[in-house]
Design a protein around this motif. Structure first.
Motif, PDB file in Angstrom:
ATOM      1  N   ASP A  91     -24.042  -4.057  29.408  1.00 26.93           N
ATOM      2  CA  ASP A  91     -24.080  -3.815  27.977  1.00 26.93           C
ATOM      3  C   ASP A  91     -22.773  -4.292  27.339  1.00 26.93           C
ATOM      4  OD1 ASP A  91     -23.246  -1.698  25.661  1.00 26.93           O
ATOM      5  OD2 ASP A  91     -25.412  -2.108  25.644  1.00 26.93           O
ATOM      6  N   PRO A  92     -22.834  -5.196  26.379  1.00 21.27           N
ATOM      7  CA  PRO A  92     -21.605  -5.749  25.789  1.00 21.27           C
ATOM      8  C   PRO A  92     -20.671  -4.695  25.202  1.00 21.27           C
ATOM      9  CG  PRO A  92     -23.494  -7.096  25.169  1.00 21.27           C
ATOM     10  CD  PRO A  92     -24.043  -5.874  25.850  1.00 21.27           C
ATOM     11  N   GLU A  93     -21.227  -3.691  24.531  1.00 16.95           N
ATOM     12  CA  GLU A  93     -20.367  -2.665  23.938  1.00 16.95           C
ATOM     13  C   GLU A  93     -19.718  -1.797  25.008  1.00 16.95           C
ATOM     14  OE1 GLU A  93     -19.284  -2.231  20.835  1.00 16.95           O
ATOM     15  OE2 GLU A  93     -20.262  -4.168  20.490  1.00 16.95           O
ATOM     16  N   ARG A  94     -20.497  -1.439  26.028  1.00 13.39           N
ATOM     17  CA  ARG A  94     -19.913  -0.666  27.127  1.00 13.39           C
ATOM     18  C   ARG A  94     -18.836  -1.483  27.837  1.00 13.39           C
ATOM     19  NH1 ARG A  94     -24.460   2.672  30.610  1.00 13.39           N
ATOM     20  NH2 ARG A  94     -24.847   4.308  29.049  1.00 13.39           N
ATOM     21  N   PHE A  95     -19.116  -2.762  28.033  1.00 14.87           N
ATOM     22  CA  PHE A  95     -18.141  -3.626  28.700  1.00 14.87           C
ATOM     23  C   PHE A  95     -16.830  -3.619  27.924  1.00 14.87           C
ATOM     24  CE2 PHE A  95     -16.062  -7.620  29.695  1.00 14.87           C
ATOM     25  CZ  PHE A  95     -16.251  -7.750  31.066  1.00 14.87           C
ATOM     26  N   ARG A  96     -16.928  -3.748  26.626  1.00 15.84           N
ATOM     27  CA  ARG A  96     -15.707  -3.743  25.809  1.00 15.84           C
ATOM     28  C   ARG A  96     -15.017  -2.380  25.887  1.00 15.84           C
ATOM     29  NH1 ARG A  96     -13.352  -6.979  22.280  1.00 15.84           N
ATOM     30  NH2 ARG A  96     -11.990  -6.094  20.674  1.00 15.84           N
ATOM     31  N   ASN A  97     -15.777  -1.299  25.940  1.00 15.56           N
ATOM     32  CA  ASN A  97     -15.181   0.022  26.026  1.00 15.56           C
ATOM     33  C   ASN A  97     -14.483   0.245  27.366  1.00 15.56           C
ATOM     34  OD1 ASN A  97     -15.680   3.137  26.905  1.00 15.56           O
ATOM     35  ND2 ASN A  97     -15.180   2.975  24.729  1.00 15.56           N
ATOM     36  N   ILE A  98     -15.141  -0.145  28.445  1.00 19.32           N
ATOM     37  CA  ILE A  98     -14.558   0.045  29.772  1.00 19.32           C
ATOM     38  C   ILE A  98     -13.320  -0.817  29.955  1.00 19.32           C
ATOM     39  CG2 ILE A  98     -14.942  -0.336  32.243  1.00 19.32           C
ATOM     40  CD1 ILE A  98     -17.856   0.525  31.786  1.00 19.32           C
ATOM     41  N   THR A  99     -13.388  -2.068  29.491  1.00 28.08           N
ATOM     42  CA  THR A  99     -12.283  -3.019  29.685  1.00 28.08           C
ATOM     43  C   THR A  99     -11.275  -2.990  28.545  1.00 28.08           C
ATOM     44  OG1 THR A  99     -13.441  -4.818  28.568  1.00 28.08           O
ATOM     45  CG2 THR A  99     -13.827  -4.576  30.932  1.00 28.08           C
ATOM     46  N   ARG A 100     -11.600  -2.249  27.476  1.00 31.67           N
ATOM     47  CA  ARG A 100     -10.801  -2.092  26.268  1.00 31.67           C
ATOM     48  C   ARG A 100     -10.767  -3.350  25.391  1.00 31.67           C
ATOM     49  NH1 ARG A 100      -6.973   0.882  29.779  1.00 31.67           N
ATOM     50  NH2 ARG A 100      -7.059   3.109  29.267  1.00 31.67           N
ATOM     51  N   ILE A 101     -10.721  -4.548  26.000  1.00 30.91           N
ATOM     52  CA  ILE A 101     -10.555  -5.767  25.206  1.00 30.91           C
ATOM     53  C   ILE A 101     -11.507  -6.881  25.629  1.00 30.91           C
ATOM     54  CG2 ILE A 101      -8.125  -5.346  24.644  1.00 30.91           C
ATOM     55  CD1 ILE A 101      -7.366  -7.188  26.953  1.00 30.91           C
ATOM     56  N   GLY A 102     -12.371  -6.632  26.604  1.00 30.00           N
ATOM     57  CA  GLY A 102     -13.135  -7.714  27.206  1.00 30.00           C
ATOM     58  C   GLY A 102     -14.384  -8.114  26.440  1.00 30.00           C
ATOM     59  N   GLN A 103     -14.809  -9.351  26.669  1.00 27.57           N
ATOM     60  CA  GLN A 103     -16.074  -9.872  26.160  1.00 27.57           C
ATOM     61  C   GLN A 103     -16.946 -10.233  27.350  1.00 27.57           C
ATOM     62  OE1 GLN A 103     -14.812 -13.126  23.645  1.00 27.57           O
ATOM     63  NE2 GLN A 103     -14.624 -11.785  21.867  1.00 27.57           N
ATOM     64  N   ILE A 104     -18.094  -9.575  27.481  1.00 28.00           N
ATOM     65  CA  ILE A 104     -18.917  -9.734  28.665  1.00 28.00           C
ATOM     66  C   ILE A 104     -19.400 -11.167  28.841  1.00 28.00           C
ATOM     67  CG2 ILE A 104     -21.124  -9.167  27.579  1.00 28.00           C
ATOM     68  CD1 ILE A 104     -21.783  -7.550  30.129  1.00 28.00           C
ATOM     69  N   GLU A 105     -19.510 -11.902  27.746  1.00 24.09           N
ATOM     70  CA  GLU A 105     -19.994 -13.278  27.841  1.00 24.09           C
ATOM     71  C   GLU A 105     -19.099 -14.138  28.732  1.00 24.09           C
ATOM     72  OE1 GLU A 105     -21.551 -11.296  24.276  1.00 24.09           O
ATOM     73  OE2 GLU A 105     -19.485 -11.622  25.007  1.00 24.09           O
ATOM     74  N   ARG A 106     -17.811 -13.887  28.726  1.00 21.81           N
ATOM     75  CA  ARG A 106     -16.899 -14.675  29.559  1.00 21.81           C
ATOM     76  C   ARG A 106     -17.109 -14.373  31.036  1.00 21.81           C
ATOM     77  NH1 ARG A 106     -10.813 -14.855  27.697  1.00 21.81           N
ATOM     78  NH2 ARG A 106     -10.903 -16.517  29.258  1.00 21.81           N
TER      79      ARG A 106
END
Length: 349
Positions: A145-160
């Protein structure tokens, strides 16, 4: 643990050299054949279970040079190590790191050269890594999930990260594995989806119980703990998991999914302690040989390298001597305050 054995050894380099150093066997009869080499503590993500949001990274001048890391790889291979894993932080943010992979990939005794990565840089380096001799890539992916990914990684974009994974598949890596740290009420409800994602791509996946390393703000590790047994229970509702004796040299216990090529692994430092057959040591980016992930027993190999710039025999002698420092196991306790203050990015994944 032998109370007479100090947990730290300076390794000044004054140990006599030997013609034929023995294999790396510790006090408990465990044969070390697997070494994880960290090349940096820096990362382009800030995963909540790995580091604090505002990290102070090590001065670059204090890190092992790539040449020193390659030299250690050669010494370990000559001591019977057959598997090297390059870790970070995020290894691919280290300038010129492909040169290191080329050096390690040329070592005759190394049968498995692995990279652990968050895959954000992998689209740029996948082809070069394959050419350098990397045999296996492990990609950290805790959610789809893109939003969860950003939350877990704080700054990440799952697409990369997903783009890096697809690049590794596209250039022909045959041994790709996802690593997912599972946290209750954060991503535990995605384990089935993650396995399906792996099946669709013909790759493996391992689920990891969080390890209590470093102080990381308001994250409550005990509250977030989700055991491997709970994950297996969740998966068993959708997949038939078949026990297997497959082993990639690390702590994962693997199951095959019926009628699929995908394997599901479980790394369970809390629920199913794997210390009894540990075959691993780590070299931190500072050059400290860490004998256990969950203890501070270590030896300063950077000092040894500097004291013996051309004498590999003395370096190997120091590595052999360090095996007496390896403890029987870790003392992870999710309820207690961390006793290991180094973060995972400083340790090497």
């Amino acid at each position: 643990m032998n109370s007479q054995q100090p947990p730290f050894a300076p390794s000044s380099g004054d140990v006599p050299a030997e013609q034929s150093p023995p294999a790396l066997i510790d006090r408990f009869g465990r044969h070390v054949t697997y070494v994880r080499l960290s090349v940096t503590d820096r990362c382009d993500l800030r995963c909540r279970y790995c580091m604090s949001e505002k990290m102070t990274f090590l001065p670059r001048a204090q890190l092992l040079t790539l040449e020193e890391t390659a030299r250690l790889g050669r010494c370990f291979s000559e001591l019977g190590v057959t598997k090297l894993r390059v870790t970070g932080g995020e290894p691919l943010v280290r300038p010129n790191v492909i040169w290191l992979f080329e050096q390690l990939g040329a070592l005759a005794g190394i049968h498995d050269l692995t990279l652990t990565t968050n895959a954000t840089q992998l689209a740029n380096y996948a082809s070069a890594l394959k050419d350098a001799g990397v045999t296996r890539i492990n990609i950290s992916l805790d959610t789809l999930d893109p939003e969860r990914f950003r939350n877990i990684t704080r700054i990440g974009q799952i697409e990369r990260t997903l783009g890096g994974l697809e690049a590794a598949i596209r250039v022909g890596f045959q041994r790709i594995k996802l690593n997912a740290v599972v946290l209750k009420n954060r991503n535990h409800d995605e384990v089935v989806d993650l396995v399906r994602f792996a099946i669709e791509r013909g790759i493996d996946i391992s689920f990891i119980e969080e390890m209590p390393l470093g102080v990381i703000g308001d994250h409550d590790r005990a509250e977030a703990y989700y055991s491997s047994d709970e994950i297996r229970r969740d998966l068993a509702e959708y997949f038939e998991l078949l026990p297997t004796i497959d082993n990639t040299g690390g702590p994962s216990k693997y199951f095959r999914i019926a009628d699929e090529e995908t394997r599901v692994g479980f790394i369970s430092p809390h629920s199913h302690n794997f210390c009894g057959d540990c075959n691993r040591v780590r070299v931190t980016a500072l050059g400290r040989l860490l004998l256990c992930l969950g203890q501070e027993h270590s030896m300063d190999l950077r000092r040894t390298l500097h004291a013996n710039p051309t004498d590999d025999a003395r370096v190997k002698k120091a590595i052999v001597a360090a095996m007496d420092l390896k403890p029987s196991g870790h003392n992870f306790d999710l309820e207690a305050k961390p006793v290991i203050f180094r973060h995972m990015n400083m340790t090497g994944g």
